[in-house]
Design a protein around this motif. Structure first.
Motif, PDB file in Angstrom:
ATOM      1  N   SER A 108       9.423 -10.403  10.622  1.00  0.00           N
ATOM      2  CA  SER A 108      10.022  -9.713  11.765  1.00  0.00           C
ATOM      3  C   SER A 108      10.368 -10.714  12.853  1.00  0.00           C
ATOM      4  O   SER A 108       9.724 -11.761  12.984  1.00  0.00           O
ATOM      5  CB  SER A 108       9.062  -8.654  12.327  1.00  0.00           C
ATOM      6  OG  SER A 108       7.933  -9.273  12.900  1.00  0.00           O
ATOM      7  N   ASP A 148       3.923 -11.408  12.107  1.00  0.00           N
ATOM      8  CA  ASP A 148       4.686 -10.926  10.959  1.00  0.00           C
ATOM      9  C   ASP A 148       5.838 -11.893  10.710  1.00  0.00           C
ATOM     10  O   ASP A 148       6.807 -11.937  11.474  1.00  0.00           O
ATOM     11  CB  ASP A 148       5.211  -9.523  11.244  1.00  0.00           C
ATOM     12  CG  ASP A 148       5.912  -8.894  10.052  1.00  0.00           C
ATOM     13  OD1 ASP A 148       6.175  -9.624   9.064  1.00  0.00           O
ATOM     14  OD2 ASP A 148       6.222  -7.700  10.092  1.00  0.00           O
ATOM     15  N   LYS A 186       1.698  -8.015  14.627  1.00  0.00           N
ATOM     16  CA  LYS A 186       1.499  -6.636  14.190  1.00  0.00           C
ATOM     17  C   LYS A 186       0.036  -6.387  13.832  1.00  0.00           C
ATOM     18  O   LYS A 186      -0.683  -7.291  13.417  1.00  0.00           O
ATOM     19  CB  LYS A 186       2.396  -6.322  12.993  1.00  0.00           C
ATOM     20  CG  LYS A 186       3.880  -6.300  13.369  1.00  0.00           C
ATOM     21  CD  LYS A 186       4.723  -5.713  12.263  1.00  0.00           C
ATOM     22  CE  LYS A 186       6.181  -5.550  12.708  1.00  0.00           C
ATOM     23  NZ  LYS A 186       7.017  -4.959  11.635  1.00  0.00           N
ATOM     24  N   ASN A 242       8.182 -14.392  16.253  1.00  0.00           N
ATOM     25  CA  ASN A 242       7.784 -13.299  15.377  1.00  0.00           C
ATOM     26  C   ASN A 242       6.855 -12.331  16.097  1.00  0.00           C
ATOM     27  O   ASN A 242       6.044 -12.727  16.921  1.00  0.00           O
ATOM     28  CB  ASN A 242       7.066 -13.847  14.142  1.00  0.00           C
ATOM     29  CG  ASN A 242       7.961 -14.736  13.302  1.00  0.00           C
ATOM     30  OD1 ASN A 242       8.007 -15.943  13.503  1.00  0.00           O
ATOM     31  ND2 ASN A 242       8.681 -14.150  12.370  1.00  0.00           N
ATOM     32  N   GLU A 243       6.981 -11.060  15.759  1.00  0.00           N
ATOM     33  CA  GLU A 243       6.123 -10.044  16.348  1.00  0.00           C
ATOM     34  C   GLU A 243       4.701 -10.163  15.798  1.00  0.00           C
ATOM     35  O   GLU A 243       4.500 -10.554  14.659  1.00  0.00           O
ATOM     36  CB  GLU A 243       6.667  -8.647  16.037  1.00  0.00           C
ATOM     37  CG  GLU A 243       8.021  -8.338  16.655  1.00  0.00           C
ATOM     38  CD  GLU A 243       8.487  -6.940  16.312  1.00  0.00           C
ATOM     39  OE1 GLU A 243       7.651  -6.147  15.826  1.00  0.00           O
ATOM     40  OE2 GLU A 243       9.669  -6.639  16.518  1.00  0.00           O
TER      41      GLU A 243
END
Length: 252
Positions: free
Chosen positions: A233, A230, A211, A208-209
């Motif tokens: 994502s 996130d 952020k 997951n990114e």
């Protein structure tokens, strides 16, 4: 603990730098001023080491060897580590890596970093997932001029980071970060790791990114952003495995 790195050496997230810092009545400080504040806060126990203009590491020896919040500082083979907290599975990790019984948490992190940098078959996120406990650490590889920092997923041992006068500052002392970095500071995100060349990523959720989320102080002023993985994502590329995804992120 205190770690200061020249911004030319690291690549912090852009969102950590608040535009409000330039107009704040509290100006950011240079490394000498920050170190002076750190030493003055506990002059009898402060230890520091400077690496030219590149980096500075400082540490307050605990007043009791049985302190609940363990602090360790050591260096081996041009690699230095400040470690906060405890690893519940240190004994099993020592056996896994073939280390001596007297190895403490900071020594283990250095040995694991060095082994995986040079020939490790495991990605960094998997290594950090294997650490059981409340921990945070900063590693400085003075030969390669690489910085590696991580904070465990339990959020019990706080680390903070910020941008001061041409530098990136990491500390467990919130008031020192506030006094050094004006408005450009934030909690270091739990379950995440930061490498000076590859940036910030989550080891708890590596697919997951991470952020940035805007953060406003009690006066309504924009501060350095908070960072979180996130869960909605996904990173488009599959995480690298093998020697190209070790703790040095593909460098040697």
């Amino acid at each position: 603990m205190l770690a200061i790195f020249n911004k030319g050496l690291v690549n912090p997230p852009q969102e950590l730098n608040s535009p409000a810092s330039s107009s704040s009545s509290r100006k950011s400080k240079n490394p000498d001023e920050i170190l002076k504040d750190f030493v003055c806060s506990n002059p009898s126990n402060a230890v520091s080491i400077r690496f030219g203009d590149d980096a500075l590491l400082a540490y307050n020896r605990p007043e009791s060897r049985f302190s609940e919040h363990q602090r360790l500082f050591c260096g081996m083979n041009d690699i230095f580590c400040i470690f906060l907290g405890n690893l519940n599975n240190l004994c099993s990790l020592i056996k896994q890596y073939g280390l001596s019984k007297g190895t403490n948490e900071a020594m283990f992190v250095i040995e694991a970093y060095r082994t995986l940098r040079d020939r490790g078959p495991y990605p960094a996120d998997q290594v950090l997932k294997d650490l059981d406990g409340d921990f945070g650490f900063v590693v400085y590889d003075s030969k390669a001029k690489h910085v590696f920092a991580a904070l465990g997923p339990n959020e019990s041992g706080g680390l903070y980071w910020g941008i001061a006068s041409g530098t990136v500052v990491i500390s467990d002392n919130l008031e020192m970060i506030k006094g050094s970095c004006a408005k450009s500071f934030a909690p270091f995100p739990s379950g995440c790791m930061f490498h000076s060349e590859q940036g910030l990523m989550s080891f708890e959720h590596p697919r997951n990114e991470v952020k940035a989320m805007p953060r406003i102080d009690s006066e309504g002023v924009m501060c350095g952003a908070n960072f979180r993985a996130d869960v909605h994502s996904r990173i488009s590329a599959m995480p690298r495995v093998g020697s190209e995804a070790n703790w040095a992120f593909g460098s040697s």
